[in-house]
Design an enzyme around this catalytic site. Structure first.
Site, PDB file in Angstrom:
ATOM      1  N   ASP A  74      18.179  32.063  10.335  1.00 49.63           N
ATOM      2  CA  ASP A  74      18.496  31.972  11.761  1.00 49.63           C
ATOM      3  C   ASP A  74      18.975  33.329  12.276  1.00 49.63           C
ATOM      4  OD1 ASP A  74      19.382  29.342  13.757  1.00 49.63           O
ATOM      5  OD2 ASP A  74      20.159  31.332  14.252  1.00 49.63           O
TER       6      ASP A  74
ATOM      7  N   GLN B 137      19.430  21.344  21.808  1.00 52.12           N
ATOM      8  CA  GLN B 137      18.217  21.960  21.265  1.00 52.12           C
ATOM      9  C   GLN B 137      17.770  23.049  22.234  1.00 52.12           C
ATOM     10  OE1 GLN B 137      14.892  19.279  20.722  1.00 52.12           O
ATOM     11  NE2 GLN B 137      13.617  20.862  19.786  1.00 52.12           N
TER      12      GLN B 137
ATOM     13  N   HIS C 276      13.009  21.531  14.262  1.00 57.51           N
ATOM     14  CA  HIS C 276      13.438  22.334  13.116  1.00 57.51           C
ATOM     15  C   HIS C 276      14.709  21.756  12.528  1.00 57.51           C
ATOM     16  CE1 HIS C 276      14.922  23.996  16.907  1.00 57.51           C
ATOM     17  NE2 HIS C 276      16.037  24.325  16.270  1.00 57.51           N
TER      18      HIS C 276
ATOM     19  N   HIS D 221      18.133  22.693  10.687  1.00 51.51           N
ATOM     20  CA  HIS D 221      19.091  23.750  10.333  1.00 51.51           C
ATOM     21  C   HIS D 221      19.656  23.412   8.954  1.00 51.51           C
ATOM     22  CE1 HIS D 221      19.826  25.461  14.503  1.00 51.51           C
ATOM     23  NE2 HIS D 221      19.314  24.283  14.832  1.00 51.51           N
TER      24      HIS D 221
HETATM   25  P1  DGP Z   1      18.384  24.788  18.350  1.00 54.15           P
HETATM   26  O1  DGP Z   1      19.514  25.137  19.282  1.00 54.15           O
HETATM   27  O2  DGP Z   1      18.698  23.619  17.461  1.00 54.15           O
HETATM   28  O3  DGP Z   1      17.064  24.648  19.087  1.00 54.15           O
HETATM   29  O4  DGP Z   1      18.256  26.026  17.365  1.00 54.15           O
HETATM   30  C1  DGP Z   1      17.475  27.143  17.623  1.00 54.15           C
HETATM   31  C2  DGP Z   1      17.895  28.196  16.634  1.00 54.15           C
HETATM   32  O5  DGP Z   1      16.884  29.181  16.602  1.00 54.15           O
HETATM   33  C3  DGP Z   1      19.193  28.912  17.013  1.00 54.15           C
HETATM   34  O6  DGP Z   1      20.163  28.683  16.003  1.00 54.15           O
HETATM   35  C4  DGP Z   1      18.822  30.378  17.065  1.00 54.15           C
HETATM   36  C5  DGP Z   1      17.467  30.430  16.381  1.00 54.15           C
HETATM   37  N1  DGP Z   1      16.559  31.398  16.937  1.00 54.15           N
HETATM   38  C6  DGP Z   1      16.215  31.542  18.246  1.00 54.15           C
HETATM   39  N2  DGP Z   1      15.325  32.522  18.385  1.00 54.15           N
HETATM   40  C7  DGP Z   1      15.090  33.018  17.128  1.00 54.15           C
HETATM   41  C8  DGP Z   1      14.253  34.063  16.628  1.00 54.15           C
HETATM   42  O7  DGP Z   1      13.524  34.732  17.357  1.00 54.15           O
HETATM   43  N3  DGP Z   1      14.300  34.288  15.291  1.00 54.15           N
HETATM   44  C9  DGP Z   1      15.095  33.551  14.447  1.00 54.15           C
HETATM   45  N4  DGP Z   1      15.060  33.859  13.155  1.00 54.15           N
HETATM   46  N5  DGP Z   1      15.882  32.557  14.891  1.00 54.15           N
HETATM   47  C10 DGP Z   1      15.875  32.300  16.211  1.00 54.15           C
END
Ligand code: DGP
Length: 115
Positions: free
Chosen positions: A31, A95, A101, A103
């Site tokens: 993340d 979300q 996804h 976590h």
């Molecule tokens: P949610 O809030 O459950 O939809 O989680 C989305 C997650 O995705 C959040 O913890 C941050 C992560 N995230 C957002 N953009 C990116 C990205 O470009 N790369 C990575 N590795 N993670 C990302």
């Protein structure tokens, strides 16, 4: 063809990510905004928007996501102490990326309930 989701672009190597696992069903990467020493997202290649969009045909995919979570927990060295898996859904579930996804969060003592 609808636009690719952010996570499809990562899976297709159109955007960079620290990938820790991939197979024919899913991809897993760190993340970008980690909430614990280990914070990994496990993402199905199929762009299911959220839990609320699941159908019976997605059952094997969802099972695979959690098997991969267990395998990564082991390889990250967080299995013995325990860890958390979370799937946020929709606005109240906070979300932010509309591609389902899991976590995988661990490496420190977590608290409950979530905010
Ligand atoms: P949610 O809030 O459950 O939809 O989680 C989305 C997650 O995705 C959040 O913890 C941050 C992560 N995230 C957002 N953009 C990116 C990205 O470009 N790369 C990575 N590795 N993670 C990302």
């Amino acid at each position: 063809m609808p636009d690719k989701t952010l996570f499809q672009k990562i899976a297709d190597r159109e955007l960079p990510a620290d990938i820790v696992h991939e197979d024919e069903t899913c991809i897993a990467f760190r993340d970008i905004n980690p909430q614990a020493p280990t914070h990994i997202l496990i993402v199905p290649r199929k762009p299911i928007p959220s839990i609320d969009d699941l159908t019976d045909e997605d059952a094997a995919i969802m099972g695979r996501l959690f098997i991969v979570a267990r395998e990564i927990a082991a390889s990250e060295g967080i299995a013995a102490q325990g860890y958390r898996t979370v799937i946020n859904c929709g606005s109240f579930g906070q979300q932010t990326v509309p591609h389902l996804h899991v976590h995988l969060i661990g490496g420190r003592q977590l608290t409950w309930p979530p905010g």
